[in-house]
Design an enzyme around this catalytic site. Sequence first.
Site, PDB file in Angstrom:
ATOM      1  N   ASP A   1       1.003  -1.045  -0.201  1.00 42.81           N
ATOM      2  CA  ASP A   1      -0.057  -0.068  -0.067  1.00 42.81           C
ATOM      3  C   ASP A   1       0.928   1.234   0.037  1.00 42.81           C
ATOM      4  O   ASP A   1       1.827   1.269   0.603  1.00 42.81           O
ATOM      5  CB  ASP A   1      -0.797   0.090   1.302  1.00 42.81           C
ATOM      6  CG  ASP A   1      -1.933   1.179   1.405  1.00 42.81           C
ATOM      7  OD1 ASP A   1      -2.060   1.853   0.364  1.00 42.81           O
ATOM      8  OD2 ASP A   1      -2.118   1.493   2.458  1.00 42.81           O
TER       9      ASP A   1
ATOM     10  N   ASN B   1      -0.735   4.462  -0.110  1.00 46.71           N
ATOM     11  CA  ASN B   1      -1.345   5.746   0.155  1.00 46.71           C
ATOM     12  C   ASN B   1      -2.049   5.518   1.466  1.00 46.71           C
ATOM     13  O   ASN B   1      -2.960   6.373   2.026  1.00 46.71           O
ATOM     14  CB  ASN B   1      -2.501   6.281  -0.759  1.00 46.71           C
ATOM     15  CG  ASN B   1      -3.581   5.156  -1.030  1.00 46.71           C
ATOM     16  OD1 ASN B   1      -3.414   3.989  -0.361  1.00 46.71           O
ATOM     17  ND2 ASN B   1      -4.530   5.487  -1.772  1.00 46.71           N
TER      18      ASN B   1
ATOM     19  N   ASP C   1      -4.166   3.453   2.683  1.00 47.54           N
ATOM     20  CA  ASP C   1      -5.714   3.065   3.076  1.00 47.54           C
ATOM     21  C   ASP C   1      -5.980   1.733   3.210  1.00 47.54           C
ATOM     22  O   ASP C   1      -7.145   1.164   3.367  1.00 47.54           O
ATOM     23  CB  ASP C   1      -6.682   3.620   1.859  1.00 47.54           C
ATOM     24  CG  ASP C   1      -6.122   2.619   0.481  1.00 47.54           C
ATOM     25  OD1 ASP C   1      -5.249   1.998   0.657  1.00 47.54           O
ATOM     26  OD2 ASP C   1      -6.886   3.012  -0.513  1.00 47.54           O
TER      27      ASP C   1
ATOM     28  N   ASP D   1      -1.752  -1.219  -3.960  1.00 48.72           N
ATOM     29  CA  ASP D   1      -2.179  -0.293  -5.028  1.00 48.72           C
ATOM     30  C   ASP D   1      -0.846  -0.116  -5.910  1.00 48.72           C
ATOM     31  O   ASP D   1       0.135  -0.751  -5.679  1.00 48.72           O
ATOM     32  CB  ASP D   1      -2.443   1.162  -4.644  1.00 48.72           C
ATOM     33  CG  ASP D   1      -1.487   1.763  -3.426  1.00 48.72           C
ATOM     34  OD1 ASP D   1      -0.330   1.625  -3.929  1.00 48.72           O
ATOM     35  OD2 ASP D   1      -1.950   2.384  -2.704  1.00 48.72           O
TER      36      ASP D   1
ATOM     37  N   ASP E   1      -4.085  -8.548 -16.211  1.00 50.50           N
ATOM     38  CA  ASP E   1      -5.159  -9.612 -16.094  1.00 50.50           C
ATOM     39  C   ASP E   1      -6.491  -9.111 -16.619  1.00 50.50           C
ATOM     40  O   ASP E   1      -7.096  -8.121 -16.230  1.00 50.50           O
ATOM     41  CB  ASP E   1      -5.468  -9.971 -14.321  1.00 50.50           C
ATOM     42  CG  ASP E   1      -6.024 -11.434 -14.210  1.00 50.50           C
ATOM     43  OD1 ASP E   1      -6.704 -11.969 -15.137  1.00 50.50           O
ATOM     44  OD2 ASP E   1      -5.453 -12.034 -13.262  1.00 50.50           O
TER      45      ASP E   1
ATOM     46  N   ASP F   1      -8.667 -14.074 -18.431  1.00 56.99           N
ATOM     47  CA  ASP F   1      -9.178 -14.853 -17.335  1.00 56.99           C
ATOM     48  C   ASP F   1     -10.283 -15.744 -17.877  1.00 56.99           C
ATOM     49  O   ASP F   1     -10.869 -15.245 -18.689  1.00 56.99           O
ATOM     50  CB  ASP F   1      -9.721 -13.728 -16.120  1.00 56.99           C
ATOM     51  CG  ASP F   1     -10.516 -14.353 -15.133  1.00 56.99           C
ATOM     52  OD1 ASP F   1      -9.961 -15.072 -14.591  1.00 56.99           O
ATOM     53  OD2 ASP F   1     -11.713 -14.152 -15.059  1.00 56.99           O
TER      54      ASP F   1
ATOM     55  N   GLU G   1      -6.136 -18.418 -19.084  1.00 56.64           N
ATOM     56  CA  GLU G   1      -6.392 -19.333 -17.981  1.00 56.64           C
ATOM     57  C   GLU G   1      -7.467 -20.556 -18.574  1.00 56.64           C
ATOM     58  O   GLU G   1      -8.486 -20.256 -18.973  1.00 56.64           O
ATOM     59  CB  GLU G   1      -6.967 -18.594 -16.905  1.00 56.64           C
ATOM     60  CG  GLU G   1      -7.045 -19.507 -15.734  1.00 56.64           C
ATOM     61  CD  GLU G   1      -8.241 -19.153 -14.811  1.00 56.64           C
ATOM     62  OE1 GLU G   1      -8.139 -19.580 -13.623  1.00 56.64           O
ATOM     63  OE2 GLU G   1      -9.417 -18.497 -15.275  1.00 56.64           O
TER      64      GLU G   1
ATOM     65  N   HIS H   1      -3.470 -17.022  -6.888  1.00 57.52           N
ATOM     66  CA  HIS H   1      -4.142 -16.427  -5.797  1.00 57.52           C
ATOM     67  C   HIS H   1      -5.636 -17.339  -5.623  1.00 57.52           C
ATOM     68  O   HIS H   1      -6.619 -16.997  -4.960  1.00 57.52           O
ATOM     69  CB  HIS H   1      -4.521 -14.912  -6.279  1.00 57.52           C
ATOM     70  CG  HIS H   1      -5.494 -14.978  -7.642  1.00 57.52           C
ATOM     71  ND1 HIS H   1      -4.884 -15.408  -8.823  1.00 57.52           N
ATOM     72  CD2 HIS H   1      -6.827 -14.750  -7.990  1.00 57.52           C
ATOM     73  CE1 HIS H   1      -5.663 -15.342  -9.857  1.00 57.52           C
ATOM     74  NE2 HIS H   1      -6.832 -15.088  -9.293  1.00 57.52           N
ATOM     75  N   ASP H   2      -5.667 -18.317  -6.430  1.00 55.68           N
ATOM     76  CA  ASP H   2      -6.849 -19.221  -6.513  1.00 55.68           C
ATOM     77  C   ASP H   2      -6.695 -20.503  -5.800  1.00 55.68           C
ATOM     78  O   ASP H   2      -7.380 -21.443  -5.549  1.00 55.68           O
ATOM     79  CB  ASP H   2      -7.413 -19.616  -7.919  1.00 55.68           C
ATOM     80  CG  ASP H   2      -7.986 -18.272  -8.564  1.00 55.68           C
ATOM     81  OD1 ASP H   2      -8.577 -17.523  -7.801  1.00 55.68           O
ATOM     82  OD2 ASP H   2      -8.111 -18.290  -9.685  1.00 55.68           O
TER      83      ASP H   2
HETATM   84  C1  NOJ Z   1     -10.457 -16.969 -12.388  1.00 57.75           C
HETATM   85  C2  NOJ Z   1      -9.696 -16.133 -11.281  1.00 57.75           C
HETATM   86  O1  NOJ Z   1      -8.139 -16.420 -11.101  1.00 57.75           O
HETATM   87  C3  NOJ Z   1     -10.573 -16.210 -10.181  1.00 57.75           C
HETATM   88  O2  NOJ Z   1      -9.929 -15.733  -9.299  1.00 57.75           O
HETATM   89  C4  NOJ Z   1     -11.968 -15.735 -10.345  1.00 57.75           C
HETATM   90  O3  NOJ Z   1     -12.703 -15.998  -9.434  1.00 57.75           O
HETATM   91  C5  NOJ Z   1     -12.486 -16.471 -11.573  1.00 57.75           C
HETATM   92  N1  NOJ Z   1     -11.369 -16.572 -12.926  1.00 57.75           N
HETATM   93  C6  NOJ Z   1     -13.475 -15.508 -12.164  1.00 57.75           C
HETATM   94  O4  NOJ Z   1     -13.391 -14.329 -12.847  1.00 57.75           O
END
Ligand code: NOJ
Length: 561
Positions: free
Chosen positions: A21, A23, A25, A29, A98, A198, A256, A333-334
Amino acid sequence: MASAWWKSSIGYMIYPESFKDSNGDGIGDLGGIISKLDYLHDLGVDLLWIGPLFDSPMDDNGYDVRDYGKINPLYGTMDDLKRLFSEAHARNMRVLLDFPINHTSDEHPWFQKALSDPSSKERGYYYFKKGKGENLPPNNWAGFFSTSAWEKAGEEYYLHIFTKKMPDLNWENPELRKEIYDIARFYLELGCDGFRLDAVTHLAKDLSFEDSEMKPDPNGLVLDTSKFSNRPRLYDYLSEFREEVFSHYDCLVVGEAGGCISPEESLKLVEKPGAPLNMVFNFDTVWNNGNFDSIKKKDEEIFTDVFALRRNFMRWYEVLNGKADMPLYWCNHDHPRVVSQYGSVAYRNESAKMLFLTLLFLYGTPFIYNGEEIGMSNANYGSLGDFKSDRGTMNSVEAYKKEGYDEETILHYLNRTSRVNARTPMQWDRSENVGFGSKPAINKVNPNYLEGVNVYDEMCDPYSILNFYQYAIALRKNPAYADAVEYGRLSYVDPNHPDVFSYLHEGGTKLMVISNFRPYTVYFTFYYEMKDVLLHNYDGVLLKDHVITLRPFESFLLVVR
Ligand code: NOJ
């Protein structure tokens, strides 16, 4: 054929809200990312994939776009994005955006118009269908986030394979496709070096919209990915996208590829020259320990299947090698954190190094996920509310409660599997707010930042995971070894070993990786001559009578003869 620049790149995914971060908050960012470019450059990374930055109501953390033409004010402005491009380029780094194109937010003006005026052209940008009867959706399809894939809006239902605030775009509609191409062109002109598209394999749907014939769940719903994944029209849409946009730029486009794409199917999308995409992320090596959908299992039953890992990497290599490029990654991140998934927190240092070394020298473009380089592990949160930042996770909590699971069981399961584990704030130092720049507002910090799991402490320790990453990347980029990895023939050594993942590249140099995936000692038969130990996560090689004793998570990179 000339090799593309990304073939020798080292990728790094940044999850913007948790990174840094600038700023105050409480939310990461663009200014924060820019301030860490030197850190990333020193690490050896030269290709950034940044999670979605567009304006969004954040129902799915930015994957629900409200305005593609505006940067999410939480992250900064268009000028900040331009500055990111120029600062990255000044350091010879490239930036992928992304780009969620399977759906928008329901707050996108296109969807708002589609709702308010059923005769508008925007209505045709989405899938609106009549229900089957009183309060019955058009079919039995479930989406990915534990609900029906349909939501009622007025007289009709609209399709959403993710949350109900993420209506799916109708890629059959040429006007919609043109809108998307214009947006892509805009960002390429602005200076981005490509996209991570995505959910791209879901763009084409089964337009008959008939029920799935698979067995429905107790709510009458079925998650049947064949209805909206890897369907034939996908190739047409993406080919047009390439012709209209990507072919005019020196850009990298990574799709993806969810929904169980096979390497053979993927080849259609990525085979050189001229395929619509440059690479696809597949999911085949992410859950090879029985952890997915494992609420009924005890921790002891979660066990890395080294056979499956080996087989899945090799399936892709055998089909794509020489024909197409491919990415490599352990997690993003998934997914849960890779140290928690395939390694061990008890052996954090050894297992994090072993996992990186094993991945880095396989065939493909490696992508590190932010925090992986310091061995960040799962969040270990104390209550279900700690996972509230992710709608997908919270929907699954409701579904498990309906199935009768108690909160303690669900919490334990989430701490093992939820993607929120990967979204905790990046641990920069041991100060109160982990050097994040403010008190993180979205997810709680993992307290292990006080146990040395932070960038500052690891920079000061020559034997840290971070320093190992940096050294390993430098070796991977050394032309003598890069050639062996990129052009040598890859094969497995002892492909039936239950615990050890070992491979050999036979190029000019013979490079071998030997990795023990277990938290205990195992033995490995070795009939080569060790010319050089390039990288190792222990001291001393325990080799006697052609047998190597491998300590917990021990891993080598060798030059052999
Ligand atoms: C794949 C993304 O990596 C995920 O984080 C997201 O929830 C789904 N696509 C829907 O956009």
